[in-house]
Scaffold this motif. Structure first.
Motif, PDB file in Angstrom:
ATOM      1  N   VAL A   1       0.836  -1.202   0.000  1.00 49.85           N
ATOM      2  CA  VAL A   1       0.000   0.000   0.000  1.00 49.85           C
ATOM      3  C   VAL A   1       0.873   1.255   0.000  1.00 49.85           C
ATOM      4  CG1 VAL A   1      -1.685   1.318   1.323  1.00 49.85           C
ATOM      5  CG2 VAL A   1      -1.944  -1.172   1.100  1.00 49.85           C
TER       6      VAL A   1
ATOM      7  N   ALA B   1      -2.922   2.567  -8.035  1.00 50.49           N
ATOM      8  CA  ALA B   1      -2.336   3.903  -8.202  1.00 50.49           C
ATOM      9  C   ALA B   1      -2.784   4.532  -9.515  1.00 50.49           C
ATOM     10  CB  ALA B   1      -0.810   3.818  -8.146  1.00 50.49           C
TER      11      ALA B   1
ATOM     12  N   ALA C   1       0.958   4.273  -2.809  1.00 56.72           N
ATOM     13  CA  ALA C   1       0.759   5.683  -2.463  1.00 56.72           C
ATOM     14  C   ALA C   1       1.934   6.533  -2.936  1.00 56.72           C
ATOM     15  CB  ALA C   1       0.572   5.819  -0.953  1.00 56.72           C
TER      16      ALA C   1
ATOM     17  N   THR D   1       1.907   6.985  -6.670  1.00 55.25           N
ATOM     18  CA  THR D   1       0.884   7.954  -7.076  1.00 55.25           C
ATOM     19  C   THR D   1       1.422   9.375  -6.974  1.00 55.25           C
ATOM     20  OG1 THR D   1      -0.884   6.474  -6.334  1.00 55.25           O
ATOM     21  CG2 THR D   1      -1.442   8.800  -6.610  1.00 55.25           C
TER      22      THR D   1
END
Length: 693
Positions: free
Chosen positions: A211, A264, A215, A218
């Motif tokens: 995760v 993402a 992030a 992104t």
């Protein structure tokens, strides 16, 4: 059973006091343990903050009113400030900016930098100062670049000192200092974090690392489309290399990686889809010559744009003689490559030593980390990125002309050509040499590994053993600062730019007017080159202070219609024909900057606006004057209004197909281009009754 439970629950006052005491000791121990864990991180951040302030001096005391250049920084801070403004006023209309009116989706006419805009937005909202918000984020990229690299190399080697050396090598590398005006390229600070989390995910398989990776990707992807591509290349090499080096393919790792990368991508879709739609609609793409023009040559690896005076003078013969020399300045210095070489040799020798010798002499943890494999990975990154930085063809040195494709002295085709031909999105990247940011990351990591061996050998030296333990951090700092000394560019050159009350009065006057459409003249500064870009950037930047619809603009995409309008005004202004074009766009005010006109332009402008023979008296009237800045109103509709009958109901004025623009097929003598001005211009050419022919 009930009695036993009650009896067991009875605690005497003495026992209760003992329990509280033990709990207090445990809490203090845990608190102390947390401080011990956090302290190195705070120290690293503090050190990188101090070095950043010193290396970029005097930027800190001038954050709110100076920029390192009036070229790319002004464009970047306009992009960031516009997005920050739109996020709280009209987020759904964010892509329809106030520039290059009446085009839609003009935010996507230029480079993606949404992450920078979002990160700097709170400063902009609080202060209303776009220069301050831009510069504060620029400094933060240095701090985070150093900190991220410190975390990565500390994780790979178990040595904080080596991490500090690697952090300074990356954060203050020649490549980053050369690109000080490019905040989108400097925003590669997330790459070390992404690589660190990729290792964590590979080693543990835990979903929380997956995760975190999604992030971080992104944020990095929304910082720049260049960096998005580079990060994908880096992670792709990671998967392929470690699958081969470990002789196993981890389906679980690849599955998690694919899942979070897909997530993402979904998160980024609201931002990247408009870019894709607008740019494909404008048929935007960099032609092959543009890519070759901004690819490294063999001479580029000895070219330096910034850095200490000795290097700049010594290596001046290798610099790009063209107008944008920083793009092909790829000299990495001497300190970082030498430390990297030491890391390669030291790792090879240590891998043949016994584990106890490794651990005691070099502070390595061979049971946890395999440095030899990691060194191989970063060498692969260097090899791949150096080759890709050379672009479609190998060039020994620079072409004799920056604008003539026939002067490119390509020797042989290179792999970049395949990516350009087959990989979607590669057509949008003009500067192939920018992938050297990945080269810098890999070199800095190897330099950190080299520092492990250098510091280990120094600690083991007989003459240094007698020194106190506090001497080692000092030695580490000196080693780290060697690379900083090489790329030293302070004092950084800064240029003043107006903010808030220092904004030119003409723009404050425009801000007080009802919603309208404005054009600024000259649209094209009479001197080609950097000054022309600066003038256009200033017009766009100051539009942040009035937010009126502005015909002018600066972007990577310049539609033929925009070029045509610029040529209309450049050839003759205010001719009746050029006023017809402005009126057709709904322009009410024209801001004329007399100081930006050449002598002949100023003479012609004065004559046309004061003599009846100029044919514009009554249609172009002076309404305000602020020194050399004059505001004129385009008044009543001219006979060109009859053209409205030719425009279908509900259609925009963008009538012509950009493909039909004569300038796109090499006819440089063509006067007008595609789009709305083509429709108007071609019509007026055959109807002189509407104005000058």
């Amino acid at each position: 059973m009930a009695r036993r439970h009650v009896a067991a629950s009875i605690v005497t006052p003495v026992e209760q006091q003992k329990s509280v005491a033990v709990t207090g000791v445990t809490a203090r121990a845990e608190k102390g343990s947390r401080l011990v864990r956090v302290a190195p991180h705070l120290a690293a951040l503090a050190l990188y903050s101090v070095v950043t302030v010193i290396v970029t001096w005097p930027m800190l005391p001038k954050l709110g009113g100076f920029v390192v250049s009036k070229l790319d920084p002004l464009n970047s801070l306009w992009l960031m400030a516009w997005q920050a403004h739109a996020l709280v006023t009209n987020p759904m209309g964010m892509f329809d900016t106030n520039i290059m009116y009446p085009f839609k989706g003009t935010l996507a006419f230029d480079e993606l930098n949404f992450a920078e805009a979002a990160m700097s937005a709170p400063i902009y909202w609080l202060t209303g100062n776009p220069v301050l918000s831009h510069n504060a984020l620029l400094l933060l990229t240095f701090i985070l670049s150093g900190y991220g690299m410190w975390l990565l190399v500390r994780e790979l080697t178990g040595n904080s000192g080596a991490g500090f050396v690697a952090g300074t090598a990356f954060a203050f590398s020649f490549y980053r200092m050369d690109h000080l005006p490019h905040i989108t390229l400097l925003s590669a600070e997330w790459m070390p974090f992404i690589l660190l989390v990729a290792y964590k995910l590979y080693w543990t398989g835990n979903w929380h690392w997956a995760v975190a990776l999604g992030a971080l990707f992104t944020v990095q992807g929304l910082s720049s489309h260049y960096l998005a591509f580079y990060t994908v290349i880096m992670l792709g090499l990671f998967v392929v290399y470690y699958s081969i080096a470990e002789r196993r393919f981890s389906l679980a790792f690849v599955g998690k990686l694919a899942a979070v990368m897909g997530a993402a991508l979904l998160l980024m879709l609201p931002i990247i889809v408009p870019y894709l739609q607008v740019q494909s609609g404008q048929q935007f793409g960099r032609d092959l010559f543009e890519v070759e023009r901004y690819s490294n040559t063999l001479a580029s690896f000895l070219a330096v744009y910034e850095g200490n005076q000795i290097y700049r003078q010594l290596l001046a013969p290798f610099a790009d003689p063209g107008p944008w020399p920083w793009e092909r300045s790829s000299f990495p210095g001497l300190v970082v490559p030498l430390l990297a070489l030491l890391g390669i040799v030291g790792t090879w020798r240590a891998s043949h030593a016994t584990p106890p010798t490794q651990a005691s002499t070099f502070n390595l943890q061979p049971s946890t980390f395999n440095l030899r494999k990691h060194v191989g990975f970063f060498l692969i990154i260097i090899a791949v990125t150096v080759v890709l930085s050379l672009g479609p063809t190998l060039q020994i040195t620079y072409s004799s002309s920056s604008y003539d494709p026939s002067t490119v002295n390509g020797v042989l085709p290179l792999p970049y050509q395949l990516l350009y031909d087959w990989v979607p999105g590669f057509h949008s990247m003009r500067v192939a040499a920018r992938i050297m940011i990945l080269t810098s990351l890999a070199l800095s990591t190897l330099a950190g590994i080299g520092a492990v061996f250098l510091l280990g050998w120094l600690r083991a030296a007989p003459r240094l053993r007698a020194l106190p333990r506090a001497a080692l951090p000092v030695v580490t700092a000196l080693v780290a600062l060697l690379s900083v000394a090489e790329s030293w560019s302070a004092p950084v050159y800064l240029e003043p730019v107006g903010t808030r009350q220092a904004v030119p009065q003409v723009y404050r006057w425009l801000a007080a007017q009802p919603r309208t459409v404005v054009a600024e003249y000259p649209m094209v500064y009479y001197k080609p080159g950097l000054e022309r870009v600066e003038v256009a950037n200033l017009y766009q930047y100051y539009s942040l202070y009035h937010l009126q619809n502005l015909v002018n603009g600066v972007a990577s995409i310049r539609p033929p219609a925009y070029t045509a309008l610029a040529h209309e005004t450049e050839d003759c202004f205010p001719c009746p024909r050029s006023l017809d074009a402005l009126w057709a766009l709904g322009v009410e005010y024209v801001v004329v900057h007399l100081d930006d006109l050449s002598g002949p332009q100023r003479t012609d402008f004065t004559w046309r606006t004061t003599h009846p023979e100029g044919k514009v008296l009554g249609d172009f009237t002076l309404v305000q004057q602020f020194g050399a800045d004059q505001v004129y109103r385009v008044k009543s509709p001219r006979l060109v209004g009859q053209l409205s009958s030719l425009i279908p109901e509900g259609a925009s004025l963008l009538l012509a197909d950009p493909v039909d623009d004569p300038r796109r097929v090499g006819d440089e003598s063509a006067f007008v281009g595609g789009g709305y001005i083509a429709a108007l211009g071609y019509y007026l050419r055959d109807h002189p009754e509407f104005g000058d022919n």
